[in-house]
Motif scaffolding. Structure first.
Motif, short mmCIF file in Angstrom:
data_model
loop_
_atom_site.label_atom_id
_atom_site.label_comp_id
_atom_site.label_asym_id
_atom_site.label_seq_id
_atom_site.Cartn_x
_atom_site.Cartn_y
_atom_site.Cartn_z
N LYS A 69 13.87 38.90 70.09
CA LYS A 69 13.38 38.30 71.33
C LYS A 69 13.74 39.19 72.53
CE LYS A 69 12.04 35.06 74.26
NZ LYS A 69 10.61 34.83 74.56
N ARG A 70 14.95 39.71 72.54
CA ARG A 70 15.38 40.56 73.66
C ARG A 70 14.47 41.78 73.80
NH1 ARG A 70 20.08 41.46 71.92
NH2 ARG A 70 21.28 40.07 73.29
N LEU B 236 12.69 40.34 76.85
CA LEU B 236 13.92 40.09 77.62
C LEU B 236 14.19 38.61 77.84
CD1 LEU B 236 13.77 42.88 80.38
CD2 LEU B 236 15.11 42.86 78.26
N GLY B 237 13.42 37.74 77.21
CA GLY B 237 13.63 36.31 77.39
C GLY B 237 12.47 35.65 78.11
N TYR C 193 17.52 38.57 85.81
CA TYR C 193 17.42 38.59 84.36
C TYR C 193 18.49 37.68 83.78
CZ TYR C 193 14.42 42.67 84.96
OH TYR C 193 13.41 43.50 85.33
N ASP D 61 19.89 35.23 80.12
CA ASP D 61 20.22 35.27 78.70
C ASP D 61 18.92 35.29 77.90
OD1 ASP D 61 21.03 34.69 76.07
OD2 ASP D 61 22.72 33.49 76.77
N PRO D 62 18.71 36.25 76.99
CA PRO D 62 17.46 36.26 76.21
C PRO D 62 17.32 35.03 75.32
CG PRO D 62 19.02 37.87 75.35
CD PRO D 62 19.57 37.39 76.66
N ARG D 63 18.40 34.31 75.08
CA ARG D 63 18.30 33.08 74.29
C ARG D 63 17.66 31.95 75.08
NH1 ARG D 63 24.37 31.98 72.78
NH2 ARG D 63 24.47 32.54 75.01
N ASP E 249 18.00 39.44 68.97
CA ASP E 249 17.68 40.83 69.26
C ASP E 249 16.17 41.05 69.32
OD1 ASP E 249 20.32 41.55 69.44
OD2 ASP E 249 20.45 42.33 67.39
#
Length: 556
Positions: free
Chosen positions: A395-396, A400-401, A203, A205-207, A393
């Motif tokens: 997107k997370r 989770l990205g 997993y 970075d969600p960015r 947030d």
């Protein structure tokens, strides 16, 4: 001579047209499934010997198929089928099923076969005002009668249109999928996997991956005049997800309306409404979105496509840009910028993104769906500080990205210059296809007004009022004058574009009626994409549309 391969017989070829005949026969075999995607064509030398023709005849036929995007050279693997014409196998209509000369069948009504039954994919139907002739292909599918109807389409209309069988797809927004740089992508993917640590498969970075965020910010700085730090960028699954995330965040901030251009993208409206936002329409004219009309809506936010407005193709003019910036400053407004088709320009210089001029008031969204392929589902968002964390947030908690591996491959393509080389290739190819569409419109749609030719992957044509001449169609967003009490509604000024689109689909050509993309009254028109097919395919599609309107072959 003849060949066992596809039972080709050169005696059937018109004099002096061997290459064209062979290309047509091969194209038909790809379309009806005899040559499925992945099949290798015979070596040109072998096929030429079997047919008793020069090798140049075969190589020229293969070249034409390659230009259409149906085949590609694979080195030692030979020439391989890489894409079929959009649609499914359909059989020509039996001669006995055709109505008698002088009769017609309305769009969406199945012509009764003489004997037996037909499948949904091979039923015959005739467009409005047209006569079904023996051997002429017609295409229909379950629900066709409900696809092109007056009023706003339902949520599943795009899925239904994609599933509809057709020989030629002129849907706007469809890129040249056959030109996807497979070899470059594979090289980049191998290089990424060769050096990828195991930890990068977990997993992230969600960015988005740091590599792609750096590559995209460099790309935007070079090509769109947008300066940003990679930490500010959010990688998303295409512009569609970007709009969904924006809608969620704005709703949480108390925003209930996001004004949209009119005409403007039906798909964008659908995503925003699914996110709980109303979409009041703002008329578009020759300079872009009308800021005075935007102000009158009272909306605090607006979605615009300033680089190449969809679907009318206008560029947001300099004075209009300044007016939009004044509106944002005076009304504490927010501009959501969909940088649609910004890379695809031919006859005009580039224009900077609005984000480059007003970063604190603009949420900027872009993607590679039109440059590479929608299947990648890769896009990006740059937001002002007020909304940045909330979008991350959202997107997370949504997914989770985005998938990391395609991001890393795309970052390598951007970093090595392969993506820019691909763009240069596409521009030349798209220009040829656009020119072919414009020429065909002149021949087969006389009087139609062409919009948005300087850039993009589509053209919009509007039709003049009945009895009007070329160029007399009213502008987008033009409303009829008020009617007195009891006055019957006026007769449509021109052809009803939903009926035209239905008639075209009945003849095997997909396109969009302009009214799909409008909430305000607008002239009848069609939105036609030209990126997905070669010049000959594009021109043939326009010719078929001209026939669906009821004009004689050749137009004038």
């Amino acid at each position: 001579m003849a060949a066992d391969f596809l039972q080709l017989d050169v005696r059937q070829a018109p004099p002096g047209q061997l290459s064209q005949w062979l290309a047509t026969r091969l194209r038909d075999a790809i379309a009806d499934g005899r040559l499925p995607v992945g099949n290798r064509l015979p070596a040109s030398r072998v096929l030429a010997a079997e047919l008793g023709v020069s090798r140049g005849v075969v190589t020229e036929a293969y070249r034409r198929l390659g230009e259409d995007g149906h085949v590609a050279g694979r080195g030692r693997a030979g020439t391989v089928v890489v894409a079929a014409p959009v649609g499914v196998t359909t059989a020509p209509a039996p001669a006995t099923a055709a109505p008698a000369t002088g009769t017609s069948t309305p769009v969406g009504v199945t012509a009764a076969p003489a004997t037996g039954t037909t499948t949904a994919a091979a039923r015959t139907t005739a467009p409005v005002g047209a006569t079904a002739t023996p051997g002429q292909r017609r295409y229909e599918f379950p629900g066709a009668g409900e696809l092109f109807v007056p009023g706003e389409p339902g949520a599943g209309v795009y899925d239904a249109l994609r599933a509809a069988p057709a020989r030629i797809d002129l849907s706007p927004g469809l890129p040249d999928l056959a030109s996807f740089p497979r070899a470059a992508w594979l090289r980049a993917e191998r290089a990424v996997l060769a050096s990828l640590p195991a930890s990068a498969l977990g997993y992230g970075d969600p960015r988005g991956t740091p590599e792609l965020r750096r590559a995209v910010t460099d790309w935007l700085a070079r090509n769109r005049g947008v300066r940003a730090d990679p930490a500010e960028l959010l990688i998303v699954s295409g512009t569609a997800q970007a709009l969904g995330l924006v809608a969620r965040v704005l709703r949480a901030d108390g925003v209930t309306e996001l004004a949209v251009e009119d005409p403007g993208s039906l798909g964008a409206r659908q995503h925003l409404r699914a996110g709980g936002l109303d979409t009041p329409p703002v008329p578009v004219d020759a300079e872009g979105v009308r800021v005075d009309a935007l102000d009158a809506t009272g909306a605090r936010a607006v979605l615009v496509t300033p680089a190449h407005q969809f679907p009318m193709g206008v560029v947001l003019g300099g004075e209009r840009r300044r007016a939009l910036m004044r509106w944002a400053a005076e009304r504490d407004g927010l501009v959501v910028e969909d940088d649609y088709d910004a890379e695809h320009r031919y006859d005009r210089p580039p224009v900077p993104a609005l984000r480059a001029m007003l970063p604190d008031r603009v949420i900027y969204a872009g993607s590679v769906s039109k440059l590479l392929a929608p299947a990648l589902r890769i896009g990006w968002v740059l937001a002002p500080p007020k909304y940045r964390d909330a979008l991350v947030d959202a997107k997370r908690f949504m997914d989770l990205g985005s998938a990391a591996l395609p991001q890393l491959v795309l970052a390598r393509l951007m970093g090595t210059g392969a993506l820019e080389r691909h763009l240069r290739l596409l521009r030349g190819r798209h220009r040829q296809r656009r020119d072919a569409m414009i020429a065909a419109i002149g021949r087969h749609l006389p009087g139609a007004v062409v919009h948005g030719a300087a850039a993009g992957l589509h053209l919009t044509v509007t039709f003049p009022p009945r009895g009007g001449g070329p160029g007399t169609a009213p502008g987008p967003g033009t409303a009829p004058g008020p009617a007195g009490p009891g006055t019957p509604p006026p007769e449509p000024a021109g052809p009803v574009d939903t009926r035209l689109a239905a008639a075209a689909l009945a003849r095997g050509v997909k396109t969009h009626p302009l009214s799909w993309h409008a909430q305000l009254p607008c002239p009848p028109g069609l939105v036609m994409g030209y990126a997905a097919g070669g010049p000959g395919t594009v021109a043939d599609g326009v010719r078929i549309i001209g026939g669906a309107i009821g004009r004689p072959p050749g137009g004038r």
